[in-house]
Design a protein around this motif. Structure first.
Motif, PDB file in Angstrom:
ATOM      1  N   ASN A 125       0.804  -1.219   0.000  1.00 41.38           N
ATOM      2  CA  ASN A 125       0.000   0.000   0.000  1.00 41.38           C
ATOM      3  C   ASN A 125       0.837   1.270   0.000  1.00 41.38           C
ATOM      4  OD1 ASN A 125       1.054  -0.089   2.543  1.00 41.38           O
ATOM      5  ND2 ASN A 125      -0.890   0.018   3.632  1.00 41.38           N
ATOM      6  N   GLY A 174      -7.726  -4.897  -0.091  1.00 46.40           N
ATOM      7  CA  GLY A 174      -7.811  -3.508  -0.504  1.00 46.40           C
ATOM      8  C   GLY A 174      -6.572  -2.899  -1.126  1.00 46.40           C
ATOM      9  N   ASN A 234     -14.425   0.445  -2.632  1.00 39.93           N
ATOM     10  CA  ASN A 234     -13.402   0.380  -3.675  1.00 39.93           C
ATOM     11  C   ASN A 234     -13.561  -0.881  -4.512  1.00 39.93           C
ATOM     12  OD1 ASN A 234     -12.318   2.857  -2.892  1.00 39.93           O
ATOM     13  ND2 ASN A 234     -11.023   1.901  -1.337  1.00 39.93           N
ATOM     14  N   ALA A 244      -6.667   3.770  15.246  1.00 36.34           N
ATOM     15  CA  ALA A 244      -5.741   3.191  14.282  1.00 36.34           C
ATOM     16  C   ALA A 244      -5.365   1.754  14.650  1.00 36.34           C
ATOM     17  CB  ALA A 244      -4.475   4.046  14.182  1.00 36.34           C
ATOM     18  N   LEU A 292      -6.025  -1.593  12.507  1.00 34.75           N
ATOM     19  CA  LEU A 292      -4.928  -2.434  12.021  1.00 34.75           C
ATOM     20  C   LEU A 292      -5.090  -3.871  12.492  1.00 34.75           C
ATOM     21  CD1 LEU A 292      -1.845  -0.061  12.398  1.00 34.75           C
ATOM     22  CD2 LEU A 292      -2.897  -0.844  10.276  1.00 34.75           C
ATOM     23  N   ALA A 324      -7.416   6.190  11.387  1.00 35.46           N
ATOM     24  CA  ALA A 324      -7.539   4.797  10.957  1.00 35.46           C
ATOM     25  C   ALA A 324      -7.259   4.633   9.464  1.00 35.46           C
ATOM     26  CB  ALA A 324      -8.932   4.258  11.292  1.00 35.46           C
ATOM     27  N   ALA A 354      -3.624   5.040   8.703  1.00 34.19           N
ATOM     28  CA  ALA A 354      -2.866   3.865   9.125  1.00 34.19           C
ATOM     29  C   ALA A 354      -3.079   2.693   8.162  1.00 34.19           C
ATOM     30  CB  ALA A 354      -3.256   3.461  10.537  1.00 34.19           C
ATOM     31  N   LEU A 355      -4.316   2.486   7.732  1.00 35.32           N
ATOM     32  CA  LEU A 355      -4.609   1.367   6.830  1.00 35.32           C
ATOM     33  C   LEU A 355      -3.933   1.565   5.478  1.00 35.32           C
ATOM     34  CD1 LEU A 355      -8.366   0.618   7.598  1.00 35.32           C
ATOM     35  CD2 LEU A 355      -6.397  -0.806   8.142  1.00 35.32           C
ATOM     36  N   GLY A 356      -3.867   2.800   5.013  1.00 31.44           N
ATOM     37  CA  GLY A 356      -3.106   3.118   3.816  1.00 31.44           C
ATOM     38  C   GLY A 356      -3.635   2.582   2.500  1.00 31.44           C
ATOM     39  N   ASN A 357      -4.832   2.033   2.501  1.00 37.60           N
ATOM     40  CA  ASN A 357      -5.335   1.453   1.251  1.00 37.60           C
ATOM     41  C   ASN A 357      -6.699   1.995   0.866  1.00 37.60           C
ATOM     42  OD1 ASN A 357      -6.922   0.322   3.182  1.00 37.60           O
ATOM     43  ND2 ASN A 357      -6.534  -1.807   2.643  1.00 37.60           N
ATOM     44  N   ALA A 358      -7.051   3.164   1.362  1.00 36.05           N
ATOM     45  CA  ALA A 358      -8.377   3.736   1.072  1.00 36.05           C
ATOM     46  C   ALA A 358      -8.251   5.245   0.887  1.00 36.05           C
ATOM     47  CB  ALA A 358      -9.351   3.396   2.204  1.00 36.05           C
ATOM     48  N   PRO A 375      -9.254   7.389  -1.436  1.00 37.75           N
ATOM     49  CA  PRO A 375     -10.439   8.205  -1.729  1.00 37.75           C
ATOM     50  C   PRO A 375     -11.268   8.496  -0.473  1.00 37.75           C
ATOM     51  CG  PRO A 375     -10.209   6.440  -3.344  1.00 37.75           C
ATOM     52  CD  PRO A 375      -9.234   6.158  -2.253  1.00 37.75           C
ATOM     53  N   GLN A 376     -11.455   7.469   0.355  1.00 38.71           N
ATOM     54  CA  GLN A 376     -12.262   7.660   1.555  1.00 38.71           C
ATOM     55  C   GLN A 376     -11.522   8.530   2.576  1.00 38.71           C
ATOM     56  OE1 GLN A 376     -11.721   4.412   0.262  1.00 38.71           O
ATOM     57  NE2 GLN A 376     -13.590   4.622  -0.946  1.00 38.71           N
ATOM     58  N   HIS A 407     -12.974  11.978   4.331  1.00 43.69           N
ATOM     59  CA  HIS A 407     -13.019  12.225   5.767  1.00 43.69           C
ATOM     60  C   HIS A 407     -12.132  13.374   6.228  1.00 43.69           C
ATOM     61  CE1 HIS A 407     -15.886   9.295   7.195  1.00 43.69           C
ATOM     62  NE2 HIS A 407     -15.454   8.521   6.215  1.00 43.69           N
ATOM     63  N   ASN A 456       1.748   9.377   2.752  1.00 42.64           N
ATOM     64  CA  ASN A 456       0.638   9.305   1.809  1.00 42.64           C
ATOM     65  C   ASN A 456      -0.602  10.012   2.361  1.00 42.64           C
ATOM     66  OD1 ASN A 456       2.189   7.923  -0.090  1.00 42.64           O
ATOM     67  ND2 ASN A 456       1.727   5.940   0.859  1.00 42.64           N
TER      68      ASN A 456
END
Lengths: 138, 138, 138, 138, 138, 138
Positions: free
Chosen positions: A79, D78, D119, E73, E77, F73, F76-80, F82-83, F87, F119
């Motif tokens: 990612n 994702g 997504n 977070a 995760l 969140a 941290a997830l780094g794969n969303a 657009p969302q 936010h 990112n």
């Protein structure tokens, strides 16, 4: 160096980090730092001081091994494609061959799956193309 | 070797993989394979053939670098503690020092955060303790 | 049903969800709900209403396919072992064979790596043992 | 087939995998393989041999269920949008309806959150549009 | 403070970080630091200096908001349960109510799925029980 | 409101959710909903009813804290991405300052690594530019 990024240049960690960043990433790393100057200059400073001034400057592990570790981790995480590209450049800059980079990325198919490895290979291809284009204009 | 895990022993990839598994992981790797014998023997075979027979047997990257790559990736992923421990053992078995393993794990704080690195360090500590205990009884 | 979990029992979504939860998960699912009663009873209600009352009740996809999808996803994510076990039970309850469950988990080696698949197989083994033990006392 | 991708065409696993890849992914899968020819031809071979020659060729689980599993897993992860699209195509190719694909993706809102499902839905929409456009020119 | 953890006590960042760590985490945070003393004392130092000395000491965001961010977070995760517990303690220490902590965790069902939220709620329950037990012996 | 998205407008959860969505996300949130109208209108309804009608409408946590939690969140997830942008807009809409948003994102370097934070900062910069452009045309 841009003064707004380096408010305190006599800071030993910052200077050590800046030198290490240039050694590994050359101009690609500097560009990331400058990209932050308008939105989060403090973060640019932390980026230089902690990852590069503290971690990468440690002598207990060589730079080639460090870049192999990062390329592996970022391929597996899947990612952070921009940073993976920066570090594939970094790996090549510190002495890894293109073949070795490809081996590390392929190996991640075992630990994070084939999609992660495929996307890492596509990132590597972009990096190789960028380097070939840069050499072509020299 | 248990025949139910190796139905086709003249399989070149399997034999090459079995030898490589023993070279890197010694008995720890063999135990994972045997643990699968009752639930998914075919998967044990794939595990030996593809990761070890195909990937780890490739000469283009040395085993020390390969284990550094895996320790980094599994620390960053943070969700495969048993396998991370197997590979910390593997890294030490193929010539990495404990200090080098610790460096790789610490470096992951930069790429996956401090929790991932902390949990990797705790896994390393367990591995070191296991090895110290094993040496104590020799 | 515990009144504190179901303040509004004439709620159509809740009743539909409760029935679906029992159909798929039997008592294992109910136990998760009760475990929440003291810390977050509203969340227990949401868990019944949205996943089960809304999603699982939709007729456009059969329950076997739905459980295959969840077992695959939770194996790949690798960070929700308790829920993966609940859904392996669920898959078996709605008509998947143990062999089919093992196939789904093994296939995740391709998409999330061998560690994720291994940990999924170990979870499946625990579930099979629990079911064997339960049958033994009947 | 390009000889550089298939150095050893009498390899039973490779041939079985190539046939299975064509059965599921048609030309989309072949294009991924060819994209690797210049950067990592060995990886293209592994991709055909292990995922398709070994895993997808196993008869214990039907192709529709296998594609449902992959679409679910990649939606949840994702971070592999290109591969998710390839497998949405694959699911439709092996007999899943567009409605069934949408159901699997929506269900992932429960297990990986609404962003992952959103997504995935956007990826599905791109795939449907590609297929509509392809049919329009036939 | 253990000298081996703090080789350079006049370090401004270290002292600031140590004070901040004690303010937020009390003794729980100190115990994590001491746990590292034998395996990676330098990492304990980095942990105090960067997260606490640099980031948490910044005045632009209050500690309550910072702990809400971390709890969210780490819940999302889903692979750092020990650290999530430390930060649930931290959130309560800096003024969040138990109810507010539960709300943050529940909200993560929307962004990371119900399993992540469930496991976060179970971690919260353990933390509340630890605090109730600690108060009982006072 | 488009009737195909809201088949049952007297549904209390839907109306409450629609109002909350408009309060937090303004038109950006409405556009996501409309984007789903052709591919998964039921999912648009669930998106309004559960996240907004159930979760965000709960009074036990204020909207500022809720948006801080989500920005953390998703960073941290780094794969969303657009969302995350939606936010960041949402956080600014409910009263967070740009400085506070930057602080939350930077803090994620500690919990998910520097790439995730970087990112997130780049996403924030895009959002700020969009808002500056929108104000310029007013």
């Amino acid at each position: 160096m841009n003064q707004s990024i380096a408010p305190n240049r006599e800071n030993e960690r910052f200077q050590r980090g800046w030198d290490k960043l240039r050694e590994i990433d050359g101009e690609a790393g500097e560009r990331v730092v400058e990209a932050l100057a308008d939105i989060a200059p403090d973060f640019a400073r932390y980026l230089i001081e902690f990852p590069f001034g503290d971690i990468y400057s440690r002598p207990q592990l060589d730079l080639k091994s460090r870049e192999i570790a990062v390329v592996a981790a970022l391929t597996a995480l899947g990612n952070a494609a921009p940073q993976l590209k920066v570090h594939i450049h970094g790996a090549l800059n510190v002495g890894c061959s293109r073949e070795e980079v490809i081996e590390v990325v392929m190996q991640m198919a075992v630990y994070a799956g084939f999609p992660a490895a495929l996307n890492g290979l596509f990132a590597a291809r972009e990096v190789f193309a960028e380097r070939d284009a840069a050499e072509a204009v020299e």
